[in-house]
Design an enzyme around this catalytic site. Sequence first.
Site, PDB file in Angstrom:
ATOM      1  N   LYS A   8       9.394  41.068  19.845  1.00 34.60           N
ATOM      2  CA  LYS A   8       9.683  40.291  18.719  1.00 34.60           C
ATOM      3  C   LYS A   8      10.356  39.186  19.438  1.00 34.60           C
ATOM      4  CE  LYS A   8      14.191  41.172  19.121  1.00 34.60           C
ATOM      5  NZ  LYS A   8      15.291  40.134  19.537  1.00 34.60           N
ATOM      6  N   ASP A 142      18.745  46.973  15.576  1.00 36.52           N
ATOM      7  CA  ASP A 142      17.618  46.176  15.428  1.00 36.52           C
ATOM      8  C   ASP A 142      16.178  47.040  15.601  1.00 36.52           C
ATOM      9  OD1 ASP A 142      17.488  46.721  17.856  1.00 36.52           O
ATOM     10  OD2 ASP A 142      17.011  44.751  18.643  1.00 36.52           O
TER      11      ASP A 142
END
Length: 304
Positions: A8, A142
């Site tokens: 990401k 996360d």
Amino acid sequence: MKIRCFAKINLTLDVFSKRTDGYHSLATVMQSIALHDLLTLLPSESPGIRFTCEAPDQIEVPTDASNLVFRAAQLLWERAEQKGCAPSDGLSLHLQKRVPSQAGLGGGSSDAATTLWAIQRFLRLPLSSQELHECAQELGSDVPFFLLGGTVVARGRGEQLTPLPDIPPFWLVIVKPDIGISTKWAYEALDSRPDRRSHRATKRMEEAILCGDFERAMAFQCNDFEQVVFEAYPQLAWLADEMQMAGALQTHLCGSGSALYGVFSDQGTALHGAELLGKRYPHVYVTHTLTRERFHQLRLMEEG
């Protein structure tokens, strides 16, 4: 079974005050990208979990209980035992690292989330999406994002997730210099600056995305860590300039670093920019963003 573990980037990263639990409040728009590690699952005649890792050109990756893949597998195995559905045979996991470590790209968290998803599918465990999310949250703030994919806004300490309409895909060049940056140091450096202020760009990007104004949304890219990282590591500030000279429309830090990403207008300009940057930096990657649909379509590489 072979599964891609997608990395990401943070299109925005607003860091606020430190909370009483020791974490910082933050707001960020996270975006899946096609750069990935590769996880292979195979049944094993030996009971329990066996984990191996192949990580060429990277720091040594542990394969014991300190590795998030191993921890994720153990956690899901324990859940299966609690439900009385743990298999009698063992499980073998092999990870091929392609996402650079200590880069701010979430490689370890993605590996953990993908391990949870893959084992549930591979062993056909009766776990709900909520149970899988709870397991991911135990492993890291996360990690749950990597169960969703696409374009997502995260708040709190990163665990409060809201999926957004996907930003149209765009091309990226990522450069990972041969330095590492401690996330703990980055937060402490921000806290030590009495004059620091957050850009507070996440809400503005979120509103623009929800309105379908993607051009305006892209203009809000920023990262609060840049104000301390570029000051302490001037070579990264210079790298950002080099990436723009190589054709990047915008360049920003990946998470707390040390990798930087550059946005390019198309694949051709990205490949040309990567060629120029590759003359000075050994770790240069050309990739693109993934919509949520493509994230889920491409994740399973080979059924087993």
